[in-house]
Design an enzyme around this catalytic site. Structure first.
Site, PDB file in Angstrom:
ATOM      1  N   GLY A 105       7.021  34.223  33.558  1.00 48.31           N
ATOM      2  CA  GLY A 105       7.555  32.905  33.492  1.00 48.31           C
ATOM      3  C   GLY A 105       7.845  32.644  35.046  1.00 48.31           C
ATOM      4  O   GLY A 105       8.105  33.498  35.996  1.00 48.31           O
ATOM      5  N   ASP A 118       4.351  25.945  34.721  1.00 48.26           N
ATOM      6  CA  ASP A 118       3.995  27.032  35.758  1.00 48.26           C
ATOM      7  C   ASP A 118       3.789  26.072  37.408  1.00 48.26           C
ATOM      8  O   ASP A 118       3.960  26.642  38.251  1.00 48.26           O
ATOM      9  CB  ASP A 118       2.876  27.707  35.498  1.00 48.26           C
ATOM     10  CG  ASP A 118       3.344  28.642  34.454  1.00 48.26           C
ATOM     11  OD1 ASP A 118       3.412  28.478  33.225  1.00 48.26           O
ATOM     12  OD2 ASP A 118       3.921  29.971  34.859  1.00 48.26           O
TER      13      ASP A 118
END
Ligand code: MRU
Length: 368
Positions: free
Chosen positions: A54, A246
């Site tokens: 993450g 991202d």
């Protein structure tokens, strides 16, 4: 967030004052285990093998990776080596590159004797800021959910259905999450929510992590195969999509886990609002075109050829799902062009997915 009634962050400084603990995400949902990081190599490995993953959490782990390197050796050579190793661990999430460049830049100009405490302070502040930012994304996103709920005809008939891809919950950040923070806050505010959880092959972050997170917080959810979203949208079973990112460009293109783009196409075709939850730490202000400018990670073929699960005896095993030695490709991320994104939910509020929209919230980034 709570795990079995106990409060956790995903990463923290241990009582010894220098080593780091993380939740070992590669073991979830079958085992809840912690991992202790004591060296730069350990931090690089944890990022590379996805013990932690993450974008925001990768950034926080990189900051502590530099701390661990400097704790062992505060020389400039060691700092440069640590920065190079960490930046090579995963290429797509901009948080990692940004944190390493920022922190290395800050430490370089300090005397060796001051580097260690400065690095640990930076990492602690980064973690606190991440929590604060995610919480604010949660409040802005919860307002969207509330509006949708109040203006929908489904009240009294069923719950509000939100589809998410991969894991952009608290496990992907230090706490709260990005895409799931609005879900947690709206649920706490009494809006009846149900989440469609894309399983997210090949590593199944949806099935393994998002489903686990939602279950821990008591949020109704259903795991679906990655290919089911379009069908559900055609049948009016998805009211809203929220995904993480991202790397988002200054023009609002959103790079996220592979398969996000296909969900955005289906959402567009079915008039389903499609939002990305975007902390500023995941915006790459240097680039405008996501498709041509974002480096897309390619991972090990084994993630596609094998799958991890638990047998009836409770043992966790990896099994092969391919019958031959076929060629395999394993792209980790894709780019959803801004035209398919209804809006960006940031810690400063909601904006259109465009340079114009981002400029309205982050004018200081558009001064040059
Ligand atoms: O490969 P992963 O598990 O690190 O990918 C994670 C995602 O794609 C998330 O959606 C993204 O990092 C946002 S996390 C708040």
């Amino acid at each position: 967030m709570q795990v079995n009634g106990e409060q956790y962050r995903t990463i923290w400084l241990n009582e010894d004052g220098w080593s780091i603990s993380v939740i070992d995400q590669a073991q979830l949902p079958h085992h809840f285990k912690l991992a202790r990081l004591t060296t730069l190599a350990g931090a690089v490995k944890a990022i590379g093998d996805m013990t932690v993953r993450g974008a925001p959490l990768i950034g926080a782990t990189a900051a502590y990776g530099i701390c661990l390197a400097i704790h062992a050796d505060a020389s400039l050579d060691c700092l440069i080596h640590a920065a190079t190793e960490l930046k090579a661990a995963r290429p797509t999430a901009v948080n990692l590159q940004r944190v390493v460049d920022d922190l290395a830049g800050l430490l370089k100009v300090l005397p060796e004797s001051e580097r260690c405490s400065a690095a640990y302070s930076y990492a602690a502040e980064l973690c606190d800021e991440d929590i604060d930012n995610c919480y604010h994304i949660g409040t802005h996103g919860a307002a969207i959910i509330k509006d949708l709920w109040e203006n929908t005809k489904i009240q009294g008939q069923r719950r509000l259905n939100i589809l998410t891809h991969c894991n952009a919950g608290w496990l992907a950040t230090v706490d709260w999450g990005t895409a799931l923070a609005p879900v947690y806050l709206a649920h706490n505010n009494g809006i009846p929510i149900h989440v469609w959880v894309d399983e997210t092959r090949p590593r199944n972050q949806g099935a393994h992590l998002t489903a686990w997170e939602l279950a821990q917080q008591g949020i109704p959810h259903t795991v679906i195969v990655d290919n089911a979203g379009g069908h559900l949208m055609q049948h009016g079973e998805v009211d809203l999509c929220i995904v993480g990112t991202d790397r988002t460009t200054r023009s609002g293109d959103v790079c996220n886990k592979i398969g996000t783009y296909l969900k955005a196409l289906a959402a567009h075709d079915n008039d389903v609002p499609f939002y990305a939850a975007v902390p500023e730490s995941s915006i790459d202000w240097q680039i405008s075109d996501g498709v041509s400018q974002i480096p897309i990670e390619q991972r090990d073929a084994r993630e596609v050829s094998h799958i991890l699960g638990q047998n009836e005896q409770g043992d966790v095993h990896e099994v092969s799902i391919l019958g031959s030695d076929s060629a395999i490709s394993n792209y980790g991320f894709d780019v959803t062009p801004s035209r398919l994104v209804t809006g960006l939910i940031t810690e400063r509020g909601l904006c259109e997915a465009s340079a114009y929209g981002l400029q309205s919230l982050f004018p200081e980034r558009f001064n040059d």
